[in-house]
Design an enzyme around this catalytic site. Structure first.
Site, short mmCIF file in Angstrom:
data_model
loop_
_atom_site.label_atom_id
_atom_site.label_comp_id
_atom_site.label_asym_id
_atom_site.label_seq_id
_atom_site.Cartn_x
_atom_site.Cartn_y
_atom_site.Cartn_z
CD GLU A 235 47.90 27.00 38.51
OE1 GLU A 235 47.23 26.90 39.55
OE2 GLU A 235 48.42 26.05 37.94
N PRO A 236 46.92 33.07 38.98
CG PRO A 236 47.19 35.25 38.19
CD PRO A 236 47.75 33.86 38.05
NE ARG A 238 40.56 37.37 47.37
CZ ARG A 238 39.58 38.16 47.73
NH1 ARG A 238 38.43 38.08 47.11
NH2 ARG A 238 39.73 39.05 48.68
NE ARG A 273 35.28 35.07 48.02
CZ ARG A 273 35.93 35.85 48.84
NH1 ARG A 273 35.43 37.03 49.20
NH2 ARG A 273 37.09 35.47 49.34
CB CYS A 302 13.58 30.97 53.88
SG CYS A 302 12.28 31.98 53.20
C1 LIG Z 1 45.32 25.16 41.85
C2 LIG Z 1 44.77 26.53 41.94
N1 LIG Z 1 45.39 27.52 41.30
C3 LIG Z 1 44.94 28.79 41.37
C4 LIG Z 1 43.80 29.10 42.10
C5 LIG Z 1 43.37 30.54 42.16
O1 LIG Z 1 43.36 31.01 43.45
P1 LIG Z 1 43.07 32.55 43.70
O2 LIG Z 1 41.74 32.84 43.07
O3 LIG Z 1 43.00 32.69 45.17
O4 LIG Z 1 44.18 33.31 43.08
C6 LIG Z 1 43.14 28.10 42.79
C7 LIG Z 1 41.95 28.43 43.59
O5 LIG Z 1 41.30 27.64 44.19
C8 LIG Z 1 43.62 26.78 42.71
O6 LIG Z 1 43.02 25.78 43.34
#
Ligand SMILES: Cc1ncc(COP(=O)(O)O)c(C=O)c1O
Length: 382
Positions: A235-236, A238, A273, A302
């Site tokens: 589940e990427p 970022r 961020r 501000c």
């Molecule tokens: C359960 C889960 N999977 C995947 C991600 C994706 O993480 P990243 O964007 O660091 O790959 C997150 C991010 O918060 C998450 O909570």
């Protein structure tokens, strides 16, 4: 970049299509025979979702709004995961209607799942990892997942309730640079094999830092999945979109107090961020020469914390010069806000040949669109 700023104004989110494709290519090359679910929280722009869906990617959603986005682009069934530590009734219903797989984050959820759900159990491996505290999700004191000891009970409860317990899920945090953290987390999961038996799916989450050893993480994840006889899912968020995105901002002026500030037209409302996680984004001056000195890059809010970067070396800035804030494709536009009734920036894609407007700049009226007039307020009947 100058042309984009001229045509669409600043602040502006600029995405590069070739970079998006390259990131997915790197993931596919490292993670073979793996189902990829994009964590759309990183950047939920519908156009980006359509591109990823067309490339065979599914989505991980963590809110009713994100599920609605998935539905809007036509993702359902095997292309959908619904996750979150405190899911609402609406989220269960929408997920079930679309045939999503649920990630169970606590024991009580077994009784809340729609009948006949497909589910993974999120495991908290009780590990400290090499990232900012707010980005760590697999520590013993974090709010996510069930403990290692609870896992067999939750799997059994799922089966007893008539759900399909597909397997386990682990996500230890975000922007993790050290591949050893993943090795440690997968190691804790592997220890569960004796009590869980073989499983259908191991979901190894995301969280890969941009310069992390992707090949190494993939090897460890594949080995962990094989240990359970399971198919690997990831589940990427970022990793798939960060490097493709740049926040383009314009110099408004300079100011010299105890420090030297370059004041720009983007800040915490466009890119949270740095303020939220102390994140450091690469800053590039898009103008020529005129000496080099050290500047803090400050936004227009501000708020004392409204800094995009500290101590960056730049040629002498003048109003109208452009700064490119890099690695801003993930959790940039997604976390932008209407605080101070600032209009969220436009988002554009460079296709390699042309600029494509993906999201227009908001107007102040967009920001207050849900607020009622006195007459509407009276007739709303609350
Ligand atoms: C359960 C889960 N999977 C995947 C991600 C994706 O993480 P990243 O964007 O660091 O790959 C997150 C991010 O918060 C998450 O909570």
């Amino acid at each position: 970049m100058h042309e984009a700023a001229r045509r669409f104004g600043t602040p502006l989110y600029v995405y590069d299509a070739a970079e998006l494709d390259a990131a997915l290519g790197r993931v596919r090359a490292a993670f073979r025979d793996t189902r990829v679910y994009y964590a759309m929280k990183a950047n939920p722009n519908l156009h980006l979702l359509r591109r990823l869906l067309a490339a065979g990617v599914g989505f991980e959603c963590v809110s009713a709004g994100e599920i609605a986005r998935a539905e809007q682009v036509g993702a359902a069934g095997e292309r959908l995961i619904v996750n979150g530590p405190a899911k609402s009734a609406e989220e269960y219903q929408a997920g079930a209607r679309l045939g999503a797989t649920f990630i169970v984050d606590r024991e009580e959820e077994v009784g809340l799942l729609p009948p006949g759900s497909r589910a993974l159990v999120r495991v908290n491996p009780a590990l400290e990892v090499s990232t900012h505290d707010h980005l760590a999700t697999g520590a013993a004191q974090s709010k996510f997942g069930v403990s290692l000891a609870q896992v067999p009970g939750v799997l059994a409860a799922l089966r007893a309730a008539g759900h399909t317990a597909l397997g386990l899920h682990v996500h230890i945090g975000s922007a993790i640079r050290n591949a050893d953290d993943f090795t440690a987390a997968f190691g804790r999961l592997r220890d569960l094999r004796a009590v869980t038996g073989p499983l259908e799916v191991l979901d190894a989450g995301g969280g890969w830092g941009l310069d992390a050893d992707l090949g190494g993480i993939a090897r460890e994840a594949h080995a962990a999945a094989a240990h359970f006889g399971a198919q690997l899912w990831v589940e990427p968020g970022r990793y798939l979109v960060a490097q493709a995105g740049t926040l383009l901002t314009q110099v408004v002026g300079t100011k010299h107090t105890g420090r030297d500030f370059v004041l720009v037209d983007a800040g915490m409302t466009e890119l949270l961020r740095p303020m939220l996680y102390g994140a450091q984004h690469p800053v590039t001056a898009l103008w020529e020469g005129r000496g080099q000195s050290v500047w803090d890059v400050a936004g227009p809010a501000c708020e004392s914390g409204d800094l995009l970067a500290r101590a960056v070396t730049l040629p002498a800035p003048r109003p109208g010069d452009l700064l490119a804030i890099g690695e801003a494709g993930a959790y940039g536009a997604a976390m932008s806000s209407g605080y101070l009734t600032r209009s969220r920036p436009a988002e554009v894609l460079w296709t390699g040949e042309a600029w494509q407007l993906l999201r227009r700049r908001e107007t102040p009226q967009d920001v207050w669109a849900a607020e009622l007039t006195p007459e509407e307020s009276q007739s709303a009947g609350y």
